[in-house]
Scaffold this active site. Structure first.
Site, PDB file in Angstrom:
ATOM      1  N   SER A 141     -17.184  -6.240  -3.987  1.00 60.88           N
ATOM      2  CA  SER A 141     -18.834  -6.782  -3.922  1.00 60.88           C
ATOM      3  C   SER A 141     -19.408  -6.789  -2.837  1.00 60.88           C
ATOM      4  CB  SER A 141     -18.802  -8.516  -4.729  1.00 60.88           C
ATOM      5  OG  SER A 141     -17.847  -9.136  -3.792  1.00 60.88           O
ATOM      6  N   ARG A 161       0.837  -1.186   0.021  1.00 58.67           N
ATOM      7  CA  ARG A 161       0.287   0.015  -0.181  1.00 58.67           C
ATOM      8  C   ARG A 161       1.015   1.202   0.088  1.00 58.67           C
ATOM      9  NH1 ARG A 161      -4.147  -3.550   2.812  1.00 58.67           N
ATOM     10  NH2 ARG A 161      -2.823  -3.527   4.684  1.00 58.67           N
ATOM     11  N   CYS A 186      -2.889 -14.012  -4.459  1.00 51.03           N
ATOM     12  CA  CYS A 186      -2.658 -14.742  -2.823  1.00 51.03           C
ATOM     13  C   CYS A 186      -2.929 -16.205  -3.030  1.00 51.03           C
ATOM     14  CB  CYS A 186      -3.244 -13.846  -2.079  1.00 51.03           C
ATOM     15  SG  CYS A 186      -5.176 -13.831  -2.074  1.00 51.03           S
ATOM     16  N   PHE A 206     -11.219  -4.851  -5.994  1.00 53.52           N
ATOM     17  CA  PHE A 206     -11.159  -5.556  -4.894  1.00 53.52           C
ATOM     18  C   PHE A 206     -10.889  -4.817  -3.557  1.00 53.52           C
ATOM     19  CE2 PHE A 206     -10.257  -8.441  -8.607  1.00 53.52           C
ATOM     20  CZ  PHE A 206     -11.360  -9.287  -8.501  1.00 53.52           C
TER      21      PHE A 206
END
Ligand code: SAH
Length: 443
Positions: free
Chosen positions: A298, A259, A387, A275
């Protein structure tokens, strides 16, 4: 079982040439020596703790430092160990290879606690393992990261099946193996004592528990937890973490340093964050001076928390857009609408938990990466992750390269990314290396 042993023996013969008597083996000098009978080992162990004796053809991996014993690698079990019981692991010629936890239902039948067969597996053992794990973080991380980090990372910290994440003064623990379950109280005592935390919350609701014959369990184990999210700080940004209902233990600490990379790339950029969960990369991009950030996820709950996180940091809400949608569909909508971006982050969930799912996962990775390359402006960057334990870094790069070709994009690898250092990988346990990422610059 017999068939499998025969096959592996056949393989060994193919290498050595001559057919050998199975009760003999060669020593280092090449001399053929008699192999002690397994029955003798049983005799030596009489009255001792339960034991498993390895199949001589299948003990190499364990002896090279891998912490798992698969059911097919075991010749015999002595003593009737229950779920999570400590067993002595013996080589076929009677040497003690260590002590591990027995899991009668799992294909991973034993997970090693230690290679020291003289060790005692008790509360003090776990206290020391937890202390050492936390000590390693102290050496790696500054005070801010130490207050929000993974304290225990399973096999890599000598505690297979144990994960502990710290969010300020709350620790979230997860137990996913029979052995971890057996020693759960001792481990939580150790976590409480070593961190002086206010509460330990259990999130043993990962699906993998099923493979060990364990029911899901969540709830406060020690101390007390107020209603609502817990606060933590990452690289100067405040995040609220829902430890009870969030995904995994509540936050994706493994992406901490990635990040920060995105923050550095975001100046003046129009960013697409796919995501997005609770806004981790979105906040990093805004803090780095992004012009706009569209985040897609979502989960309505995750996006609601993302909005709270944005407000808590007094970042410009007008620059952030939160879209509740399926990424696969939304990327197509953005393409059809002729949208484009300077920086795109793809951080999808695990598409391939094991190598058996790799093919389907590969199609999913290719799809989103191809669409992302199309949406990316020339000179822009794609920060893309997998991942999936079942997809290696090598395979992932190949999939992404295929996506670039199909999108007609030329791209340069600016960096290869991995999980933050509080999620270490053991050389002898490559399965632990699940998170891999690429920063790609489109020409
Ligand atoms: N980037 C996040 C972590 C992402 S975790 C961070 O840094 O914190 C994966 C996220 O993908 C979850 O929030 C999950 O809700 C979301 N997700 C899973 N499948 C999805 C799909 N098909 N479309 C959109 N979001 C999805």
């Amino acid at each position: 079982m017999t068939a499998r042993r025969e096959r592996s023996r056949g393989g060994a013969r193919a290498g050595s040439g001559a057919r050998r008597n199975p009760s003999q083996r060669r020593d280092r000098t090449g001399e053929t020596v008699a192999r002690p009978k397994v029955e003798r080992v049983a005799f030596d162990l009489a009255g001792d703790a339960p034991a498993v004796v390895l199949n001589p053809e299948r003990e190499r991996s364990l002896l090279r430092g891998h912490p798992w014993v698969f059911s097919g690698a075991i010749d015999r079990v002595y003593g009737d160990p229950g779920s999570g019981a400590t067993v002595r692991v013996m080589t076929a010629d009677g040497r003690a290879a260590g002590l591990g936890a027995f899991s009668p239902q799992s294909q991973i039948r034993v997970r090693l606690w230690t290679r020291d067969a003289a060790a005692v597996i008790d509360g003090a053992f776990f206290r020391e393992r937890v202390r050492a794990a936390i000590e390693r973080r102290r050496a790696l991380l500054g005070p801010e990261s130490l207050a929000a980090c993974r304290l225990v990372h399973s096999e890599a910290d000598g505690l297979p099946g144990v994960v502990a994440d710290r969010y300020g003064d709350v620790v979230v623990a997860q137990f996913t193996s029979a052995g971890a379950e057996r020693w759960r109280d001792a481990i939580v005592d150790a976590l409480e004592a070593e961190t002086a935390c206010r509460a330990v919350y259990e999130r043993s609701d990962a699906e993998v528990r099923e493979l060990e014959g364990l029911e899901p369990r969540t709830g406060v184990m020690r101390g007390a937890l107020d209603r609502g999210p817990v606060e933590m700080v990452e690289h100067g940004l405040r995040y609220r973490v829902d430890v009870a209902r969030g995904q995994k233990t509540g936050f994706y600490l493994d992406q901490r340093d990635n990040r920060a990379r995105v923050r550095d790339l975001a100046r003046e950029a129009d960013v697409l964050n796919c995501f997005g969960y609770t806004g981790g990369f979105a906040l990093a991009a805004l803090a780095g001076g992004a012009r706009s950030v569209v985040s897609v996820d979502s989960s309505a709950d995750a996006l609601a928390l993302a909005r709270e996180n944005l407000d808590a940091n007094r970042l410009d809400a007008a620059r952030a857009e939160w879209v509740e949608a399926d990424v696969f569909q939304h990327l197509r909508q953005l393409r059809d609408a002729g949208r484009s971006f300077d920086l795109i982050v793809l951080d999808p969930p695990k598409f391939a938990p094991t190598a058996a799912h790799a093919e389907r996962a590969a199609r999913a990775y290719k799809d989103i990466n191809l669409l992302a390359f199309r949406l990316l402006r020339h000179g822009g960057c794609l920060v893309t992750f997998s991942c999936s334990g079942g997809v290696s870094a090598d395979l992932f790069q190949k999939i992404v390269a295929g996506a670039a070709v199909d999108a007609g994009a030329d791209a340069q690898v600016l960096a290869r990314l991995q999980a933050a250092p509080d999620h270490p990988v053991m050389l002898a346990f490559p399965e632990g290396e699940y998170l891999k990422g690429l920063i790609l610059k489109k020409f």
